[in-house]
Write a protein that holds these residues in place. Structure first.
Motif, short mmCIF file in Angstrom:
data_model
loop_
_atom_site.label_atom_id
_atom_site.label_comp_id
_atom_site.label_asym_id
_atom_site.label_seq_id
_atom_site.Cartn_x
_atom_site.Cartn_y
_atom_site.Cartn_z
N THR B 213 28.50 -10.64 19.68
CA THR B 213 27.98 -11.65 18.77
C THR B 213 28.12 -11.22 17.32
O THR B 213 27.65 -11.91 16.43
CB THR B 213 26.50 -11.93 19.07
N ASN B 214 28.77 -10.08 17.08
CA ASN B 214 28.98 -9.57 15.72
C ASN B 214 27.68 -9.37 14.96
O ASN B 214 27.60 -9.66 13.77
CB ASN B 214 29.87 -10.52 14.92
N ARG B 215 26.68 -8.87 15.65
CA ARG B 215 25.42 -8.61 14.96
C ARG B 215 25.36 -7.14 14.59
O ARG B 215 25.96 -6.30 15.26
CB ARG B 215 24.24 -8.93 15.89
N THR B 216 24.62 -6.82 13.53
CA THR B 216 24.41 -5.43 13.18
C THR B 216 23.86 -4.71 14.40
O THR B 216 23.03 -5.29 15.09
CB THR B 216 23.39 -5.30 12.03
N PRO B 217 24.19 -3.49 14.70
CA PRO B 217 25.05 -2.55 13.98
C PRO B 217 26.55 -2.75 14.18
O PRO B 217 27.30 -1.89 13.78
CB PRO B 217 24.60 -1.21 14.56
N LEU B 220 31.00 -5.45 11.89
CA LEU B 220 32.13 -5.03 11.06
C LEU B 220 33.03 -6.18 10.60
O LEU B 220 33.55 -6.13 9.49
CB LEU B 220 32.96 -3.99 11.79
N PRO B 221 33.24 -7.22 11.42
CA PRO B 221 34.12 -8.30 10.94
C PRO B 221 33.66 -8.91 9.63
O PRO B 221 34.46 -9.48 8.91
CB PRO B 221 34.08 -9.31 12.07
N GLU B 222 32.36 -8.83 9.34
CA GLU B 222 31.91 -9.42 8.08
C GLU B 222 31.19 -8.40 7.22
O GLU B 222 30.26 -8.74 6.49
CB GLU B 222 31.04 -10.63 8.35
N VAL B 303 16.63 -5.53 15.57
CA VAL B 303 17.62 -4.47 15.51
C VAL B 303 18.48 -4.62 14.26
O VAL B 303 18.81 -3.65 13.59
CB VAL B 303 18.50 -4.49 16.77
N ARG B 304 18.79 -5.88 13.91
CA ARG B 304 19.68 -6.09 12.77
C ARG B 304 19.09 -5.47 11.51
O ARG B 304 19.80 -4.89 10.71
CB ARG B 304 19.89 -7.57 12.55
N TRP B 305 17.78 -5.61 11.33
CA TRP B 305 17.18 -5.09 10.10
C TRP B 305 16.68 -3.67 10.25
O TRP B 305 15.96 -3.16 9.40
CB TRP B 305 16.07 -6.03 9.63
N THR B 306 17.01 -3.02 11.37
CA THR B 306 16.61 -1.63 11.56
C THR B 306 17.80 -0.68 11.45
O THR B 306 17.71 0.34 10.79
CB THR B 306 15.96 -1.45 12.96
N VAL B 307 18.89 -1.04 12.12
CA VAL B 307 19.99 -0.10 12.30
C VAL B 307 21.09 -0.38 11.29
O VAL B 307 21.47 -1.52 11.09
CB VAL B 307 20.55 -0.24 13.73
N PRO B 308 21.61 0.67 10.63
CA PRO B 308 22.74 0.45 9.72
C PRO B 308 24.04 0.23 10.50
O PRO B 308 24.12 0.53 11.69
CB PRO B 308 22.80 1.74 8.92
N ARG B 309 25.03 -0.27 9.78
CA ARG B 309 26.31 -0.62 10.42
C ARG B 309 27.08 0.62 10.83
O ARG B 309 27.04 1.64 10.15
CB ARG B 309 27.12 -1.42 9.40
N PHE B 310 27.79 0.54 11.96
CA PHE B 310 28.64 1.64 12.40
C PHE B 310 29.88 1.74 11.52
O PHE B 310 30.32 0.74 10.95
CB PHE B 310 29.10 1.40 13.84
#
Lengths: 165, 342
Positions: B213-217, B220-222, B303-310
């Motif tokens: 679903t392209n969610r953080t972490p 990357l596509p966006e 999770v989106r607002w907890t984990v930084p992007r890979f």
């Protein structure tokens, strides 16, 4: 302080699994989520400044409706931004002189409080007002009608000045 | 196929569509609220009661914007890409069962699922892999280097994670013995949820669902700091709104699929002991399903607002060197256990 350098931090087995560490992070953010927020919702909930606050300068109006100002012109003279203009006239009152015209240009005022400091009559003081919005250059030049403020409203500031000046 | 059958299907589709659209709108709101709370802010609270109408104001603003198509873009594909994204996101929900009991409508027993196909799991996997076309084509047709990079990343990412997703689902299929989603849910009666039977598969599936679903972490596509807006850099107005809608609809779909496959779908433990009339049972089952989906959506946002992007290489490493072996081992372990039990 001695700088500590560590070239490589080796992860333990549990840290390498990612998931427990992510769960730890989620626990932390959940704690933040339910915490009470410090935000003051401004237009609904207004800040009441302490007596030491220097807001917009105003003229003190006594209970009998007459201003304290004797139009000596010291405030106008001391104003570093040249924001104050006073025109004196004679009066039958005890104080003999009064300002016929007293204008503060709020676009020039820098809220330094020198006018208040120099005033021998405690006639011009810094009010707690911090909301000043004008839609026009002319509106920003406040005349006597807008500057005169009843003395009760300025009591905390006057007492503060007595004590600390 | 009679007229009533078509009518019933249409009603189901429209109800599902409206519910998902409203949920998407409110998801935007909850996303902003949750991000605000995590960052010690208050969040939107001006439009409507507690800011609940904020997403509608956003949508109106978006629709009033000018729709720009770059001169060098391939106009047909540029328009087609958001349609693919949104179509795929919505059609996946067709096979998800909402409740187990049937209700009578127009003198018929109506199942609480739009299409009870016997290859539901395959259908879901097929459609989610279609979703990558929307992103890749949008990235390519925009004729913009950032969009192209975003599109390429999304195709690489989704293909890598589809494998582990498919392999984690195989565990569920082996336990259930059926590809039909209604069977999968019925098999999870009481507390025998697949989350309990397949803990490793559950984790790998959820992680893969985040990537799908392209969610953080895994967003990357966006990735804004590197790619401006990623694949939708050159989209504005309604087409951008469609991509936005697709992202959140995908989230709902993923949560619904996770709920169905692992969290027992509409199952309410020990409900059959109470001997309730079927109307109340249906309502309770729908409620259970909605609560589970809502919880998964909350987890997605949390999770989106907890984990930084890979980083990109970390993403690929995780997908191919960690997730795939774990999912494969899970399939083998499940096979051995089933063999030993039977």
């Amino acid at each position: 302080m001695q700088a500590q350098t560590q070239d490589k931090y080796t992860l333990t087995f549990w840290e390498k699994l990612y998931i427990p560490e992510i769960l730890k992070g989620m626990k932390l953010t959940f704690g933040q989520m339910v915490k009470k927020k410090d935000t003051r919702e401004y237009p609904e909930e207004k800040w009441i400044p302490p007596a030491s606050y220097r807001g917009a300068p105003v003229l003190v109006q006594e209970e009998n409706g007459i201003e304290r100002c004797v139009a000596c012109g010291l405030c106008s003279r001391v104003c570093p931004a040249l924001a104050i203009e006073v025109q004196a006239a004679e009066t039958a009152d005890e104080k003999e002189r009064y300002p016929e015209r007293f204008e503060i240009n709020m676009l020039r005022c820098i809220f330094c409080g020198f006018c208040e400091e120099v005033c021998p009559e405690e006639a011009i003081v810094m009010s707690p007002t911090y909301e000043m919005v004008f839609t026009d250059y002319e509106d920003a030049i406040l005349g006597k009608d807008k500057l005169l403020t009843p003395v009760e409203k300025l009591r905390p500031r006057l007492e503060f000045l007595r004590e600390h000046r | 196929m009679e007229f009533t059958d078509i009518l019933i299907s249409l009603i189901k589709i429209i109800v599902m569509f409206v519910v998902v659209l409203v949920t998407v709108a409110e998801l935007v709101y909850t996303e902003r609220k949750i991000s605000a709370w995590i960052q010690n802010r208050i969040g939107p609270n001006r439009v409507g009661w507690k800011g609940l109408l904020q997403p509608y104001a956003d949508v109106i603003k978006l629709l009033l914007k000018e729709d720009i198509v770059p001169t060098a873009a391939n106009k047909f594909i540029h328009t087609l890409a958001p349609v693919i994204s949104i179509g795929v996101a919505f059609s996946t929900l067709a096979v998800v069962p909402i409740a187990g009991e049937t209700i009578s409508m127009f003198g018929r027993e109506v199942q609480m699922v739009i299409a009870d196909v016997n290859i539901g799991i395959l259908y879901i996997l097929a459609l989610t892999s279609m979703g990558v076309y929307g992103l890749t084509l949008s990235g390519w047709s925009s004729n913009n280097k950032y969009s192209l990079l975003g599109g390429l990343r999304s195709s690489a990412q989704m293909i890598s994670y589809e494998l582990s997703m498919g392999l984690s689902v195989i565990g569920v299929v082996m336990v259930t013995g059926s590809l039909q989603l209604t069977d999968v849910v019925t098999h999870q009666a009481g507390w025998m949820w697949n989350m309990v039977l397949q803990p490793v598969g559950f984790i790998t599936f959820v992680v893969a669902a985040f990537a799908e679903t392209n969610r953080t972490p895994f967003d990357l596509p966006e990735a804004e700091p590197e790619l401006v807006g990623g694949y939708h850099t050159e989209y504005s107005s309604f087409k951008f709104a469609l991509f936005f809608l697709a992202e959140y609809a995908n989230m709902i779909t993923a949560s619904a699929v996770i709920t169905t496959l692992y969290l027992g779908g509409w199952q309410v433990p020990y409900l059959e002991l109470l001997q309730l009339p079927s109307g109340i049972v249906v309502a309770l089952q729908i409620l259970a399903f909605v609560v589970k989906v809502a919880f998964m959506l909350f987890v997605f946002q949390w999770v989106r607002w907890t984990v930084p992007r890979f980083r990109y290489d970390q993403l690929m490493d995780l997908g191919w060197k960690v997730m795939l072996p774990i999912a494969l081992a899970n399939v083998i372990a499940t096979g051995i256990v089933i063999l030993l039990i039977s």
